[in-house]
Design a protein around this motif. Structure first.
Motif, PDB file in Angstrom:
ATOM      1  N   ASP A 174      -6.595   5.274  -6.864  1.00  0.00           N
ATOM      2  CA  ASP A 174      -7.614   4.364  -5.995  1.00  0.00           C
ATOM      3  C   ASP A 174      -9.078   4.228  -6.528  1.00  0.00           C
ATOM      4  OD1 ASP A 174      -5.704   3.338  -4.024  1.00  0.00           O
ATOM      5  OD2 ASP A 174      -5.427   5.467  -3.255  1.00  0.00           O
ATOM      6  N   GLY A 175      -9.421   5.233  -7.554  1.00  0.00           N
ATOM      7  CA  GLY A 175     -10.706   4.942  -8.149  1.00  0.00           C
ATOM      8  C   GLY A 175     -10.656   4.697  -9.385  1.00  0.00           C
ATOM      9  N   GLN A 176      -9.674   4.123  -9.987  1.00  0.00           N
ATOM     10  CA  GLN A 176      -9.462   3.831 -11.252  1.00  0.00           C
ATOM     11  C   GLN A 176      -9.351   2.278 -11.413  1.00  0.00           C
ATOM     12  OE1 GLN A 176      -9.706   4.805 -14.500  1.00  0.00           O
ATOM     13  NE2 GLN A 176      -8.431   6.527 -14.276  1.00  0.00           N
ATOM     14  N   LYS A 194       2.586  11.833  -0.874  1.00  0.00           N
ATOM     15  CA  LYS A 194       1.672  12.831  -1.166  1.00  0.00           C
ATOM     16  C   LYS A 194       2.151  14.230  -0.564  1.00  0.00           C
ATOM     17  CE  LYS A 194      -1.821   9.409  -2.263  1.00  0.00           C
ATOM     18  NZ  LYS A 194      -1.321   9.321  -3.858  1.00  0.00           N
ATOM     19  N   PHE A 217       0.792  -1.255   0.118  1.00  0.00           N
ATOM     20  CA  PHE A 217       0.024  -0.123   0.027  1.00  0.00           C
ATOM     21  C   PHE A 217       0.882   1.323  -0.054  1.00  0.00           C
ATOM     22  CE2 PHE A 217      -2.319   3.422   2.525  1.00  0.00           C
ATOM     23  CZ  PHE A 217      -3.607   3.361   1.367  1.00  0.00           C
ATOM     24  N   VAL A 249      -6.150  -0.013  -9.500  1.00  0.00           N
ATOM     25  CA  VAL A 249      -6.203  -0.308  -8.144  1.00  0.00           C
ATOM     26  C   VAL A 249      -5.667  -1.690  -8.010  1.00  0.00           C
ATOM     27  CG1 VAL A 249      -8.243   0.815  -7.580  1.00  0.00           C
ATOM     28  CG2 VAL A 249      -8.810  -1.306  -8.783  1.00  0.00           C
ATOM     29  N   ASN A 250      -5.365  -2.460  -9.202  1.00  0.00           N
ATOM     30  CA  ASN A 250      -4.736  -3.641  -8.903  1.00  0.00           C
ATOM     31  C   ASN A 250      -3.506  -3.929  -9.437  1.00  0.00           C
ATOM     32  OD1 ASN A 250      -7.212  -4.617  -7.781  1.00  0.00           O
ATOM     33  ND2 ASN A 250      -8.036  -5.524  -9.633  1.00  0.00           N
ATOM     34  N   ASN A 304      -7.163   9.962  -9.372  1.00  0.00           N
ATOM     35  CA  ASN A 304      -6.967   9.209  -8.143  1.00  0.00           C
ATOM     36  C   ASN A 304      -6.757   7.952  -8.738  1.00  0.00           C
ATOM     37  OD1 ASN A 304      -6.990   8.054  -5.863  1.00  0.00           O
ATOM     38  ND2 ASN A 304      -7.774   9.815  -4.560  1.00  0.00           N
TER      39      ASN A 304
END
Lengths: 154, 72, 496
Positions: C414-416, C83, C30, C420-421, C412
């Motif tokens: 994390d929403g794509q 970030k 992560f 995400v994987n 982002n």
């Protein structure tokens, strides 16, 4: 694209349109909206609901089409976009907290605190304030007793 | 005449009305409400134009519906 | 019993992503730590069969890949460090002082105007309003980049902007940097003296060897390359005269990779080295600003680009082994993220992307865009990424614009889907403007997205090299990730 399951898609070259049946369990309406929005500037999109749990999308070419192949490409592109939208719909729900935290930090970091000028220019008028969830309503307004006979509803 | 049936679960009535306002002058329109749909009928002397205007109206109504976040 | 009380067994994996590279498996977690595992090691890791007494367990534990010893605070700190850019607004402000350009480039169409179109010059009044907006920005460090067109065409406004910004910054107190991207053909000694005196960092465009450069970037005199090369040399001499370290202070150049570039990877790298450049940025061509008929001439499949990239990188590494200092910028950006756990804040490889929150573009007429691509789209008749105007909007209006929010959400990862994987998610970024142009939505579709393919291909190459673990290559990579700030170009508020 001979790999499209039979009965899922039907072509009408004469009308320059292709119709695709969509299982609502697999593709939620929000995903369908997402894909449709991307396509409305390149073709005509019409969504129908022929039965519960089912949507039907009709994509119409803006001009004439030469053959079925053009319609196959169009519906294939749409299906790819629809799948992406459905997956995005799912993962944005799964990762909502993370995405919101990053977005808030990014916009908040970029915007900074409002200056006195910003506050002076803030529109406090009622007209500009939309409150669809009734957040600004008082408890009495929101949950007060229902108007009975002879009383005016508020 | 082309009949468009905008399903109430998919299209917002306000969006269909708004689209009709925009396209009013391009054809003759009739509207009707049924239990599950906003029905719009489009008529124009020129069949090709009739089809084009009806399609554009449908796109417009869909776009407005999506912009407002859905039918409800 | 709550989930928190569950005690996972020793060796149970924490959250991870993986990708097979050159017969091995790259795993990332992560917070962006990575390990390169043999396939059997990976299988035992996934199945939770790694026992505490084996070296693999220690490796996994040290990189925070195990559930039972997962160090949440350490992970949170690593994410916060990666970030860091979220705390401030745009660092990069691209100012188009004119659309006029004296060169005609084969790939440049919408973002230029002919020399007689003086109406595409930015006025001094507009320039002041642009600076006012820039200095309202929340970032304590801002870079104003003069672009065009050719910025030297409107040099009076460049000078006015610099002087106005320095004067105003005396009270604002930001760290301020000026850069200029110029073809240098309109440079003269007076202009250069001014730019040196005001510590403006200069950057030019070199498309490769003389023949290629002159065939793609056309001056009436057909000597665009000679002019650029002459002034690069002259500017570098000036830096030395000023007592600046030439390894740090020298003119860098930007490459536009066209179809004609691809077979000439060696010649291009050699050209950059011969011109004194220490950096080369092998960026693929953007889908902006040129007509369809031009696209056929200059565009190429991204698989061809990746082959070019691998060949060029092999050659660059070979030169470095021979003692030549030349760095490839894409590699350096990714390696800094992979090896150092830092984000160099390159705005197109960032999560979320820099559009609107990391950079803003200002057109010659004062229109404000999320990025330079937004301005090019505007020139092609698409105003999707136009945020407002310096005369009618405040800085806060601009950065809180719904388009900026949408771009931030859309980029982002994390929403794509796919991202995400993806094992490379901690190091990667998508470009919403590119997605919009190429795929019809700012979200894009990564499976058939050119930027995704390029980013994955480059990281595959880098991880192959990391897996090889050649000591010399690793040392070169380490050097590429060591940042040496160019403090000379920075103006602190009050030192005008």
């Amino acid at each position: 694209m001979s790999d499209i399951p039979q009965g899922l898609v039907s072509f009408d070259v004469g009308k320059a349109a292709v119709t695709m049946n969509v299982d609502a369990d697999v593709y939620p309406l929000q995903a369908l909206y997402g894909a449709a929005f991307i396509f409305i500037d390149r073709c005509y999109v019409f969504i129908d609901k022929p039965a519960q749990g089912q949507f039907r999308v009709t994509l119409g070419a803006r001009g004439t089409v030469e053959d079925e192949e053009a319609l196959r490409r169009l519906v294939g592109e749409f299906a790819n976009e629809l799948l992406t939208c459905a997956w995005r719909h799912q993962i944005t729900q799964d990762n909502r907290m993370l995405i919101e935290a990053v977005t808030m930090q990014a916009i908040g970091g970029a915007a900074g605190s409002p200056s006195l000028d910003d506050l002076a220019n803030f529109d406090f008028s009622d007209d500009a304030f939309e409150d669809p969830l009734g957040i600004a309503q008082s408890w009495e307004e929101k949950h007060g007793k229902k108007a009975g006979a002879g009383e005016d509803a508020t | 005449m082309i009949e468009l049936r905008f399903h109430r679960d998919i299209y917002a009535g306000e969006s269909v009305d708004e689209a009709l306002k925009v396209f009013e002058r391009f054809a003759t329109w009739e509207r009707e409400q049924t239990d599950d749909a906003w029905v719009v009928r489009c008529t124009h002397d020129d069949a090709a134009r009739e089809k084009k205007v009806a399609n554009e109206l449908a796109n417009y109504a869909l776009g407005l519906t999506i912009r407002r976040g859905g039918a409800t | 019993m709550s989930l928190a009380q569950l005690s996972p067994k020793v060796g149970f994996p924490a959250f991870f992503r993986f990708r097979e590279v050159a017969g091995k498996v790259v795993v990332t977690n992560f917070e962006g730590n990575y390990l390169i595992l043999e396939k059997d090691e990976f299988a035992r890791y996934v199945e939770g069969r790694v026992t505490p007494d084996e070296p693999l367990h220690a490796r996994l534990d040290a990189a925070n890949f195990l559930r039972d010893t997962y160090r949440i605070t350490e992970a949170a700190e690593a994410v916060r460090r990666r970030k860091h850019f979220l705390s401030y607004g745009p660092i990069l402000h691209l100012m188009v002082v004119t659309l006029r350009c004296n060169e005609t480039c084969v790939y440049c169409h919408a973002s230029r105007a002919n020399m007689d179109q003086v109406d595409t010059d930015m006025s001094k009044e507009t320039a002041e309003k642009v600076v006012d907006m820039i200095l309202d920005c929340t970032n304590p460090f801002v870079t104003i980049e003069f672009q065009g067109g050719e910025p030297l065409v409107n040099f009076e406004v460049v000078k006015h902007t610099i002087e106005y910004a320095l004067r105003k910054n005396e009270t604002v107190g930001k760290r301020l940097e000026f850069t200029m991207v110029s073809n240098l053909s309109l440079m003269d000694e007076d202009k250069l003296d001014y730019l040196m005196k005001h510590r403006v960092q200069l950057c030019t465009s070199i498309d490769g060897p003389e023949k290629l450069h002159n065939s793609q970037r056309k001056l009436a005199t057909m000597d665009a390359y000679q002019k650029s090369a002459f002034w690069m040399k002259r500017i570098n001499e000036k830096y030395v005269e000023a007592g600046l370290d030439p390894t740090l202070y020298h003119v860098e150049a930007l490459l536009t990779t066209t179809k004609a570039t691809l077979p000439l990877y060696k010649e291009i790298v050699d050209t950059y080295v011969s011109l004194g450049c220490k950096t080369i940025f092998l960026r693929p061509i953007d889908p902006f600003g040129f007509a369809e008929r031009v696209r056929l001439r200059v565009e190429y499949p991204r698989s061809a680009y990746l082959e070019f990239y691998r060949n060029a990188l092999d050659y660059i590494l070979e030169l470095n082994r021979q003692g030549v200092e030349i760095l490839e910028r894409f590699a350096a950006i990714f390696l800094t993220k992979i090896l150092q756990g830092e984000d160099p804040n390159f705005l197109d490889v960032r999560n979320p992307a820099g559009a609107g929150i990391g950079q803003l573009g200002y057109g010659y007429d004062g229109a404000v865009f999320t990025c330079d691509e937004g301005r090019m789209l505007h020139a092609m008749g698409d105003d999707t990424l136009r945020l407002g105007h310096v005369a009618t909007h405040t800085y806060r209006d601009i950065v809180t614009h719904e388009t900026v929010r949408a771009m931030t959400l859309a980029s982002n990862l994390d929403g794509q889907p796919d991202c995400v994987n993806c094992a490379y998610q901690p190091y990667c970024g998508t470009i919403p403007a590119h997605n919009h142009k190429a795929q019809g939505s700012i979200f894009g579709r990564m499976r058939d997205n050119n930027v995704c393919m390029v980013h994955k291909g480059i990281q595959d190459y880098l991880f192959e090299k990391l897996a090889d673990a050649d000591a010399q290559t690793l040392k070169i990579f380490e050097r590429w990730t060591t940042l040496r700030p160019r403090e000379h170009f920075v103006h602190d508020g009050g030192d005008a």
